[in-house]
Structures are given as structure tokens and as C-alpha cells.
Scaffold this motif. Structure first.
Motif, short mmCIF file in Angstrom:
data_model
loop_
_atom_site.label_atom_id
_atom_site.label_comp_id
_atom_site.label_asym_id
_atom_site.label_seq_id
_atom_site.Cartn_x
_atom_site.Cartn_y
_atom_site.Cartn_z
N GLY A 1 42.36 -37.10 -12.03
CA GLY A 1 41.10 -36.81 -12.70
C GLY A 1 41.18 -37.32 -14.13
N GLY A 2 40.03 -37.35 -14.80
CA GLY A 2 40.06 -37.80 -16.18
C GLY A 2 38.72 -37.65 -16.86
N MET A 3 38.68 -38.06 -18.12
CA MET A 3 37.47 -37.88 -18.91
C MET A 3 37.38 -38.88 -20.06
SD MET A 3 38.41 -34.42 -20.95
CE MET A 3 39.95 -34.23 -21.82
N LEU A 4 36.17 -38.95 -20.61
CA LEU A 4 35.94 -39.66 -21.87
C LEU A 4 36.13 -38.64 -22.98
CD1 LEU A 4 32.60 -41.57 -21.10
CD2 LEU A 4 34.94 -42.41 -20.84
N GLY B 1 33.73 -35.32 -18.23
CA GLY B 1 34.63 -35.52 -17.11
C GLY B 1 34.04 -36.39 -16.02
N PHE B 2 34.91 -37.22 -15.43
CA PHE B 2 34.54 -37.99 -14.24
C PHE B 2 34.51 -37.05 -13.04
CE2 PHE B 2 36.01 -41.28 -17.08
CZ PHE B 2 35.18 -42.34 -16.80
N GLU C 1 30.25 -35.09 -16.40
CA GLU C 1 29.90 -33.71 -16.73
C GLU C 1 30.59 -33.26 -18.00
OE1 GLU C 1 27.67 -31.91 -15.10
OE2 GLU C 1 27.36 -33.49 -13.60
N PRO C 2 29.85 -32.54 -18.88
CA PRO C 2 30.48 -32.01 -20.10
C PRO C 2 31.63 -31.08 -19.74
CG PRO C 2 28.09 -31.78 -20.20
CD PRO C 2 28.43 -32.20 -18.79
N MET C 3 32.69 -31.16 -20.53
CA MET C 3 33.85 -30.28 -20.34
C MET C 3 34.05 -29.50 -21.63
SD MET C 3 36.43 -32.80 -18.26
CE MET C 3 37.48 -31.46 -17.71
N ALA C 4 34.41 -28.24 -21.48
CA ALA C 4 34.62 -27.37 -22.64
C ALA C 4 35.89 -27.77 -23.39
CB ALA C 4 34.72 -25.92 -22.19
#
Length: 130
Positions: free
Chosen positions: A59-62, A48-49, A32-35
């Protein structure tokens, strides 16, 4: 330091859509896109994962960033993703454009893991108890 101290991870990428396709294919999830943080310069993309604050784990993200201090694919921290059987996710890696670096192997009473390389050159770990 508290036990299980990792609370967040970021995987830096050069091509967000290519990386998104890889991770969504291998882990059968929707990123999901994160701001971007307030005041952050343009050119920053984050996905975001799946995560929840009520469950254990990190948690984490690309992250794709124009002036990234550490280019994707370089040496650095190795992130391990929890799996039921890491051979399943390992089996999806090459079809998603990645490479298997070290196929599933036993780590004694700590289960099994595999090391794979994503489409951006990052090495990630897959871990399972079976």
C-alpha cells in the motif's frame, strides 16, 4: 529478508491537488484522505491509494509535508505500479500533465515496463506482464 519485502511506499509531492489529479487520471482510481499520525505538526497532507490488508502487494500514499526531508522530484527510490498492460496507463500520462520518460519496453521473462514522470517531477515505473 522475506521475498517481496516492500510493504509501503510514499511519493512526496509539492502540490497535492495537482498530484491527486495526475494519479487519479492515469490509474483511474480514487485516492482517499488519510489522517496524520497523532502529534504530527500541521501542514501534513496524505492521500492513500486504494488498498486492502487482505491482498498481497504494498500500500502507499502521496505525501505533502511542509518540512519534507526529501523534496519531490529528486533522485531516490523508484516505485513500480502493477498494470494489466502498462501501455494503457502510459497513454494517459501526458494528458494528465506528466511526461513519458521511457516508453513501454520488454524486460525478458519479467514482462514489460515504462518509466514516466509525474506532475511533481517524480519518476515512477509502470509494470505489466503483457
Amino acid at each position: 529478508m522475506k521475498p517481496n519485502p516492500v510493504v509501503w511506499f510514499e511519493i512526496y509531492v509539492q502540490d497535492m491537488e495537482r498530484a491527486r489529479k495526475f494519479y487519479e487520471t492515469v490509474f483511474r482510481c480514487q485516492l482517499e484522505p488519510m489522517a496524520a499520525p497523532e502529534g504530527e505538526a500541521s501542514g501534513l497532507q496524505m492521500l492513500g491509494f486504494p488498498m486492502t490488508m487482505e491482498a498481497p502487494g504494498a500500500g502507499g500514499m502521496l505525501v505533502q509535508m511542509a518540512d519534507c526531508p526529501r523534496p519531490a522530484g529528486g533522485p531516490g527510490t523508484l516505485v513500480y505500479f502493477a498494470c494489466t498492460d502498462c501501455a494503457v496507463e502510459q497513454g494517459r500520462v501526458e494528458a494528465a500533465g506528466g511526461k513519458v520518460f521511457k516508453p513501454k519496453f520488454a524486460i525478458g521473462p519479467y514482462g514489460h515496463c515504462a518509466l514516466v514522470i509525474d506532475t511533481e517531477g517524480n519518476t515512477i515505473g509502470l509494470h505489466s506482464m503483457q
